[in-house]
Each structure stands twice: as structure tokens, then as C-alpha cells.
Design a protein around this motif. Structure first.
Motif, PDB file in Angstrom:
ATOM      1  N   MET A 206      18.079  23.158   7.171  1.00 48.71           N
ATOM      2  CA  MET A 206      19.537  23.065   7.182  1.00 48.71           C
ATOM      3  C   MET A 206      19.688  21.518   7.835  1.00 48.71           C
ATOM      4  SD  MET A 206      22.428  24.134   6.597  1.00 48.71           S
ATOM      5  CE  MET A 206      24.190  23.740   6.655  1.00 48.71           C
ATOM      6  N   TRP A 207      19.314  21.432   8.704  1.00 46.64           N
ATOM      7  CA  TRP A 207      19.458  20.079   9.569  1.00 46.64           C
ATOM      8  C   TRP A 207      18.894  18.863   8.565  1.00 46.64           C
ATOM      9  CZ3 TRP A 207      22.743  19.113  12.924  1.00 46.64           C
ATOM     10  CH2 TRP A 207      23.149  20.111  13.943  1.00 46.64           C
ATOM     11  N   LYS A 208      17.923  19.111   7.742  1.00 45.03           N
ATOM     12  CA  LYS A 208      17.547  18.231   6.800  1.00 45.03           C
ATOM     13  C   LYS A 208      18.845  17.951   5.736  1.00 45.03           C
ATOM     14  CE  LYS A 208      13.722  18.440   4.891  1.00 45.03           C
ATOM     15  NZ  LYS A 208      12.587  18.522   4.213  1.00 45.03           N
ATOM     16  N   ALA A 209      19.307  19.141   5.349  1.00 46.04           N
ATOM     17  CA  ALA A 209      20.383  19.090   4.353  1.00 46.04           C
ATOM     18  C   ALA A 209      21.856  18.452   4.762  1.00 46.04           C
ATOM     19  CB  ALA A 209      20.931  20.549   3.781  1.00 46.04           C
ATOM     20  N   LEU A 210      22.105  18.573   6.113  1.00 44.83           N
ATOM     21  CA  LEU A 210      23.243  18.205   6.639  1.00 44.83           C
ATOM     22  C   LEU A 210      23.052  16.754   6.970  1.00 44.83           C
ATOM     23  CD1 LEU A 210      23.888  20.727   9.688  1.00 44.83           C
ATOM     24  CD2 LEU A 210      25.507  20.073   7.737  1.00 44.83           C
ATOM     25  N   ASN A 211      21.887  16.177   7.008  1.00 44.99           N
ATOM     26  CA  ASN A 211      21.540  14.741   7.289  1.00 44.99           C
ATOM     27  C   ASN A 211      21.131  13.986   5.869  1.00 44.99           C
ATOM     28  OD1 ASN A 211      21.303  12.538   8.746  1.00 44.99           O
ATOM     29  ND2 ASN A 211      19.156  12.945   9.582  1.00 44.99           N
ATOM     30  N   ASP A 212      21.334  14.694   4.687  1.00 44.34           N
ATOM     31  CA  ASP A 212      21.010  14.051   3.547  1.00 44.34           C
ATOM     32  C   ASP A 212      22.368  13.383   3.042  1.00 44.34           C
ATOM     33  OD1 ASP A 212      20.544  13.374   0.837  1.00 44.34           O
ATOM     34  OD2 ASP A 212      19.141  15.216   0.538  1.00 44.34           O
ATOM     35  N   LYS A 213      22.375  11.871   2.855  1.00 46.00           N
ATOM     36  CA  LYS A 213      23.410  11.362   2.345  1.00 46.00           C
ATOM     37  C   LYS A 213      23.870  11.670   0.869  1.00 46.00           C
ATOM     38  CE  LYS A 213      22.994   7.567   5.382  1.00 46.00           C
ATOM     39  NZ  LYS A 213      22.806   6.164   5.867  1.00 46.00           N
ATOM     40  N   GLU A 214      22.894  12.196   0.105  1.00 39.26           N
ATOM     41  CA  GLU A 214      23.189  12.427  -1.295  1.00 39.26           C
ATOM     42  C   GLU A 214      23.737  13.832  -1.435  1.00 39.26           C
ATOM     43  OE1 GLU A 214      23.013  10.014  -3.475  1.00 39.26           O
ATOM     44  OE2 GLU A 214      22.365   8.865  -1.650  1.00 39.26           O
ATOM     45  N   LYS A 215      23.888  14.705  -0.313  1.00 37.02           N
ATOM     46  CA  LYS A 215      24.612  15.861  -0.219  1.00 37.02           C
ATOM     47  C   LYS A 215      25.894  15.847   0.076  1.00 37.02           C
ATOM     48  CE  LYS A 215      20.438  18.449   0.368  1.00 37.02           C
ATOM     49  NZ  LYS A 215      20.137  18.864  -0.991  1.00 37.02           N
ATOM     50  N   ASN A 216      26.956  16.999  -0.324  1.00 37.29           N
ATOM     51  CA  ASN A 216      28.229  16.936   0.195  1.00 37.29           C
ATOM     52  C   ASN A 216      28.497  17.493   1.375  1.00 37.29           C
ATOM     53  OD1 ASN A 216      29.255  15.768  -2.442  1.00 37.29           O
ATOM     54  ND2 ASN A 216      29.058  17.409  -3.374  1.00 37.29           N
ATOM     55  N   LEU A 217      27.585  17.182   2.300  1.00 41.10           N
ATOM     56  CA  LEU A 217      27.752  17.580   3.775  1.00 41.10           C
ATOM     57  C   LEU A 217      27.894  16.590   4.713  1.00 41.10           C
ATOM     58  CD1 LEU A 217      25.050  20.616   3.519  1.00 41.10           C
ATOM     59  CD2 LEU A 217      27.562  20.652   3.622  1.00 41.10           C
ATOM     60  N   LEU A 218      27.476  16.639   5.829  1.00 40.43           N
ATOM     61  CA  LEU A 218      27.809  15.906   6.973  1.00 40.43           C
ATOM     62  C   LEU A 218      27.556  14.338   6.771  1.00 40.43           C
ATOM     63  CD1 LEU A 218      27.267  16.949  10.814  1.00 40.43           C
ATOM     64  CD2 LEU A 218      26.665  14.578   9.798  1.00 40.43           C
ATOM     65  N   ALA A 219      26.235  14.288   6.462  1.00 40.49           N
ATOM     66  CA  ALA A 219      25.998  12.481   6.015  1.00 40.49           C
ATOM     67  C   ALA A 219      26.634  12.003   4.742  1.00 40.49           C
ATOM     68  CB  ALA A 219      24.187  12.597   5.804  1.00 40.49           C
ATOM     69  N   GLY A 220      26.658  12.935   3.791  1.00 42.85           N
ATOM     70  CA  GLY A 220      27.284  12.583   2.587  1.00 42.85           C
ATOM     71  C   GLY A 220      29.056  12.240   2.886  1.00 42.85           C
ATOM     72  N   PHE A 221      29.687  12.895   3.811  1.00 43.33           N
ATOM     73  CA  PHE A 221      30.692  12.494   4.005  1.00 43.33           C
ATOM     74  C   PHE A 221      30.862  11.105   4.956  1.00 43.33           C
ATOM     75  CE2 PHE A 221      34.217  12.055   7.403  1.00 43.33           C
ATOM     76  CZ  PHE A 221      35.261  12.225   6.720  1.00 43.33           C
ATOM     77  N   PHE A 222      30.074  10.651   5.971  1.00 42.27           N
ATOM     78  CA  PHE A 222      30.054   9.610   6.556  1.00 42.27           C
ATOM     79  C   PHE A 222      29.690   8.547   5.643  1.00 42.27           C
ATOM     80  CE2 PHE A 222      30.201  12.510  10.019  1.00 42.27           C
ATOM     81  CZ  PHE A 222      31.237  12.081  10.723  1.00 42.27           C
ATOM     82  N   LYS A 223      28.662   8.665   4.627  1.00 43.83           N
ATOM     83  CA  LYS A 223      28.233   7.600   3.627  1.00 43.83           C
ATOM     84  C   LYS A 223      29.710   7.276   2.790  1.00 43.83           C
ATOM     85  CE  LYS A 223      25.746   6.993  -0.610  1.00 43.83           C
ATOM     86  NZ  LYS A 223      24.867   7.644  -1.754  1.00 43.83           N
ATOM     87  N   ARG A 224      30.175   8.374   2.524  1.00 44.17           N
ATOM     88  CA  ARG A 224      31.508   7.878   1.547  1.00 44.17           C
ATOM     89  C   ARG A 224      32.512   7.282   2.551  1.00 44.17           C
ATOM     90  NH1 ARG A 224      33.660  10.784  -2.861  1.00 44.17           N
ATOM     91  NH2 ARG A 224      35.975  10.184  -3.214  1.00 44.17           N
TER      92      ARG A 224
END
Length: 156
Positions: free
Chosen positions: A89-107
Motif C-alpha cells: 500500500m505504501w508503494k502504491a501511494l508513492n507511485d507517481k503513475e497511480k491516481n493516489l498520493l504521489a499521482g496527485f502531487f505529480k499532477r
């Protein structure tokens, strides 16, 4: 006396097998450090997401600090035994290609500024995901595990 020692030994062996075969031992135990850090990350994420109506460059250092904390916690979760789900789950949250936490900040970084509507929808999704992770850390039960696995698998 010898008979009593033999009964004791058989009892200890039986208890040991029972403990080893328990499915509850296949999941990492509640960890107050993981729980506290997840709450801190959720609070910081919420605060920073609200600032996405302003230029990303104004918050770049804070975002970088957030992701440094996430990376540290991800590494901590990685080394805990029987902790594959939390780590995933932490890996998913930290993945910039997913629509979760890292994806939001990348956008946000790419666009510079995000619309309040997009922020509100994304914020709900990200904070709900963090809440699921926190609930799993607290309970370590089948229901919270299944919810987390569903979220991980639906964001692949």
C-alpha cells in the motif's frame, strides 16, 4: 516424575504447533510507530493538498519533505516480517503513475495549480486510502485487509 515431564513436553510441543499454525501470526502485529507515522503523513498530505490552489513551486520543499518521510516509512514497513500488504500500500501511494498520493502531487507539479474541484475529489480519494491503511494497522482483521487489497489491486 518422568511421566509428568513427558506430559509437560508433549503439551509444550502441541502449544507450539498451535501457535505456529495460527493465521493471525501471518500478519504483522500492531505497530504504534507505523500507526503514528501514518497519521502524521495523512495530516501533512491533507494540509498540502489544500494548498494546490497556489503554485506548486511555493510548496515544493514541503512536498519533498513529505515524500522523504513516506520513503523512510516505506523502507521501515518493508523490513517488518509478514507485512507485505502494508508495504504494498505504501508503494502504491508513492507511485507517481497511480491516481493516489504521489499521482496527485505529480499532477500539481506538472500543472502548476489545480482546480478546487479536482483538489476536493482527489483529496477524498487519497485520504480515504490513508484511512484504510490506518484502519488496517489498528485492526489487522480480514475486513480491513480485504479493503486494502481491493484498493491496491484496483490501482495497478
Amino acid at each position: 516424575m518422568k511421566h509428568l515431564k513427558l506430559k509437560h513436553l508433549i503439551f509444550l510441543i502441541a502449544i507450539s504447533f498451535a501457535i505456529i499454525s495460527c493465521t493471525s501470526t501471518k500478519t504483522a502485529q500492531f505497530d504504534p510507530y507505523s500507526y503514528r507515522k501514518a497519521i502524521e503523513i495523512k495530516d501533512e498530505t491533507s494540509r498540502l493538498m489544500d494548498k494546490a490552489i497556489s503554485p506548486y513551486t511555493n510548496q515544493k520543499l514541503e512536498v519533498e519533505a513529505l515524500f522523504l518521510n513516506i520513503e523512510k516509512l516505506t523502507e521501515y514497513e518493508k523490513i517488518k516480517p509478514n507485512n507485505e500488504i502494508t508495504f504494498a500500500m505504501w508503494k502504491a501511494l508513492n507511485d507517481k503513475e497511480k491516481n493516489l498520493l504521489a499521482g496527485f502531487f505529480k499532477r500539481w507539479e506538472t500543472k502548476g495549480i489545480l482546480s478546487p474541484v479536482f483538489i476536493q475529489e482527489s483529496r477524498k480519494q487519497v485520504l480515504d486510502a490513508l484511512d484504510l491503511l490506518i484502519q488496517y494497522e489498528i485492526k489487522k482483521d480480514k475486513e480491513s485487509k480485504d479493503a486494502l487489497l481491493y484498493l491496491i489491486n484496483s490501482n495497478t
